[in-house]
Design an enzyme around this catalytic site. Structure first.
Site, PDB file in Angstrom:
ATOM      1  N   HIS A  27       0.841  -1.193   0.000  1.00 23.15           N
ATOM      2  CA  HIS A  27       0.000   0.000   0.000  1.00 23.15           C
ATOM      3  C   HIS A  27       0.876   1.243   0.000  1.00 23.15           C
ATOM      4  O   HIS A  27       2.086   1.170   0.189  1.00 23.15           O
ATOM      5  CB  HIS A  27      -0.966   0.014   1.201  1.00 23.15           C
ATOM      6  CG  HIS A  27      -0.331   0.395   2.509  1.00 23.15           C
ATOM      7  ND1 HIS A  27      -1.023   0.929   3.566  1.00 23.15           N
ATOM      8  CD2 HIS A  27       0.950   0.301   2.940  1.00 23.15           C
ATOM      9  CE1 HIS A  27      -0.216   1.154   4.579  1.00 23.15           C
ATOM     10  NE2 HIS A  27       0.993   0.778   4.238  1.00 23.15           N
ATOM     11  N   CYS A  37       5.952   6.745   3.878  1.00 24.86           N
ATOM     12  CA  CYS A  37       4.835   5.823   3.600  1.00 24.86           C
ATOM     13  C   CYS A  37       3.978   6.291   2.426  1.00 24.86           C
ATOM     14  O   CYS A  37       3.032   5.609   2.030  1.00 24.86           O
ATOM     15  CB  CYS A  37       3.985   5.626   4.846  1.00 24.86           C
ATOM     16  SG  CYS A  37       4.919   4.832   6.163  1.00 24.86           S
ATOM     17  N   HIS A  78      -1.505 -10.738  -1.122  1.00 23.17           N
ATOM     18  CA  HIS A  78      -0.736 -10.455  -2.337  1.00 23.17           C
ATOM     19  C   HIS A  78      -1.476  -9.481  -3.254  1.00 23.17           C
ATOM     20  O   HIS A  78      -1.529  -9.672  -4.477  1.00 23.17           O
ATOM     21  CB  HIS A  78      -0.346 -11.759  -3.061  1.00 23.17           C
ATOM     22  CG  HIS A  78       0.769 -12.461  -2.343  1.00 23.17           C
ATOM     23  ND1 HIS A  78       0.559 -13.195  -1.201  1.00 23.17           N
ATOM     24  CD2 HIS A  78       2.101 -12.489  -2.579  1.00 23.17           C
ATOM     25  CE1 HIS A  78       1.719 -13.659  -0.775  1.00 23.17           C
ATOM     26  NE2 HIS A  78       2.673 -13.242  -1.578  1.00 23.17           N
ATOM     27  N   GLU A 130      -0.023  -3.809  11.663  1.00 16.67           N
ATOM     28  CA  GLU A 130       0.603  -3.521  10.374  1.00 16.67           C
ATOM     29  C   GLU A 130       2.109  -3.744  10.433  1.00 16.67           C
ATOM     30  O   GLU A 130       2.718  -4.206   9.463  1.00 16.67           O
ATOM     31  CB  GLU A 130       0.294  -2.076   9.966  1.00 16.67           C
ATOM     32  CG  GLU A 130       0.698  -1.761   8.547  1.00 16.67           C
ATOM     33  CD  GLU A 130       0.283  -0.371   8.113  1.00 16.67           C
ATOM     34  OE1 GLU A 130      -0.900  -0.196   7.776  1.00 16.67           O
ATOM     35  OE2 GLU A 130       1.132   0.531   8.118  1.00 16.67           O
TER      36      GLU A 130
HETATM   37  N1  LIG Z   1      -2.239   6.461  12.333  1.00 17.37           N
HETATM   38  C1  LIG Z   1      -1.476   5.918  11.341  1.00 17.37           C
HETATM   39  N2  LIG Z   1      -0.215   6.325  11.189  1.00 17.37           N
HETATM   40  C2  LIG Z   1       0.562   5.762  10.229  1.00 17.37           C
HETATM   41  C3  LIG Z   1       0.038   4.757   9.399  1.00 17.37           C
HETATM   42  C4  LIG Z   1      -1.308   4.363   9.579  1.00 17.37           C
HETATM   43  O1  LIG Z   1      -1.828   3.492   8.868  1.00 17.37           O
HETATM   44  N3  LIG Z   1      -2.031   4.956  10.559  1.00 17.37           N
HETATM   45  N4  LIG Z   1       0.833   4.164   8.481  1.00 17.37           N
HETATM   46  C5  LIG Z   1       2.101   4.478   8.347  1.00 17.37           C
HETATM   47  C6  LIG Z   1       2.969   3.705   7.391  1.00 17.37           C
HETATM   48  O2  LIG Z   1       2.160   3.147   6.371  1.00 17.37           O
HETATM   49  C7  LIG Z   1       3.858   2.578   7.991  1.00 17.37           C
HETATM   50  O3  LIG Z   1       3.616   1.375   7.309  1.00 17.37           O
HETATM   51  C8  LIG Z   1       3.771   2.280   9.421  1.00 17.37           C
HETATM   52  O4  LIG Z   1       4.488   3.279  10.094  1.00 17.37           O
HETATM   53  P1  LIG Z   1       5.417   3.105  11.375  1.00 17.37           P
HETATM   54  O5  LIG Z   1       4.721   2.447  12.506  1.00 17.37           O
HETATM   55  O6  LIG Z   1       5.953   4.467  11.629  1.00 17.37           O
HETATM   56  O7  LIG Z   1       6.518   2.072  10.840  1.00 17.37           O
HETATM   57  P2  LIG Z   1       7.981   1.756  11.365  1.00 17.37           P
HETATM   58  O8  LIG Z   1       8.197   0.331  11.070  1.00 17.37           O
HETATM   59  O9  LIG Z   1       8.954   2.708  10.759  1.00 17.37           O
HETATM   60  O10 LIG Z   1       7.892   1.988  12.928  1.00 17.37           O
HETATM   61  P3  LIG Z   1       9.091   2.100  14.004  1.00 17.37           P
HETATM   62  O11 LIG Z   1       8.420   1.782  15.320  1.00 17.37           O
HETATM   63  O12 LIG Z   1       9.594   3.515  13.968  1.00 17.37           O
HETATM   64  O13 LIG Z   1      10.139   1.093  13.642  1.00 17.37           O
HETATM   65  C9  LIG Z   1       2.696   5.581   9.100  1.00 17.37           C
HETATM   66  N5  LIG Z   1       1.824   6.160  10.071  1.00 17.37           N
HETATM   67 ZN   LIG Z   2       2.520   0.870   5.477  1.00 20.38          ZN
END
Ligand SMILES: Nc1nc2c(c(=O)[nH]1)N=C([C@H](O)[C@H](O)COP(=O)(O)OP(=O)(O)OP(=O)(O)O)CN2
Ligand SMILES: [Zn+2]
Length: 147
Positions: A27, A37, A78, A130
């Site tokens: 996504h 993202c 997928h 996620e």
């Molecule tokens: N409220 C939301 N915030 C974010 C979403 C979401 O769906 N709802 N999604 C993203 C990104 O798509 C990302 O996949 C997930 O972000 P994040 O948790 O920051 O990912 P990391 O693996 O980098 O997390 P760390 O804990 O810093 O390793 C972003 N925000």
């Molecule tokens: Zn994501």
């Protein structure tokens, strides 16, 4: 085997069923606030779906576990979520494939199926992870005194 404890959905139905499943999907979030993202990337999503009710069907099921997997895993595994125009959109932030929206969408798909079963079963909670550090719990507003 997937084994995890989840926050409980509060209710007074006599049966509560939980189905765990994973699906791999790509996504992107079409908003500046999403930072990196905004770019296409993938996750192995983990979902726990909670269904409750008082009445079993002719098979003794509240709902068939395999039907839940078919409805969600078979649909999204997928896939590129943004390309699923029935569920998601790049024009309306309430339909961007964020964790929140994907969790709500799973609940709505399952509830539509349950409504067709006619035994009053309700999807009370979708826990959607996620990433190892990010998850959302979606609980629809109560529609009966049981919830
Ligand atoms: N409220 C939301 N915030 C974010 C979403 C979401 O769906 N709802 N999604 C993203 C990104 O798509 C990302 O996949 C997930 O972000 P994040 O948790 O920051 O990912 P990391 O693996 O980098 O997390 P760390 O804990 O810093 O390793 C972003 N925000
Ligand atoms: Zn994501």
């Amino acid at each position: 085997m997937i084994q995890q404890m989840y926050p409980a959905a509060n209710h007074s139905y006599i049966y509560e069923l939980n189905k765990d499943m994973q699906f791999a999907a790509a996504h992107y979030i079409p908003a500046d606030e999403a930072g990196r993202c905004r770019k296409l990337h993938g996750h192995t999503y983990f979902a726990n779906i909670t269904i409750a009710g008082d009445t079993l069907d002719s098979a003794g099921f509240l709902v068939n576990f395999s039907k839940l997997k078919q409805l969600i895993h078979d649909r999204f595994d997928h896939s590129v979520l943004n390309e699923d125009a029935e569920s998601f959109s790049s024009d309306d932030s309430n339909r961007f494939p964020t964790t929140e929206v994907v969790a709500r969408t799973i609940c709505e798909i399952v509830q539509r199926y349950l409504d067709g079963m006619g035994n009053g079963a309700r999807c009370l909670q979708v826990y959607l992870r996620e990433t190892p550090t990010s998850y959302c719990i979606y609980r629809p507003k109560a529609v009966s005194a049981h919830e």
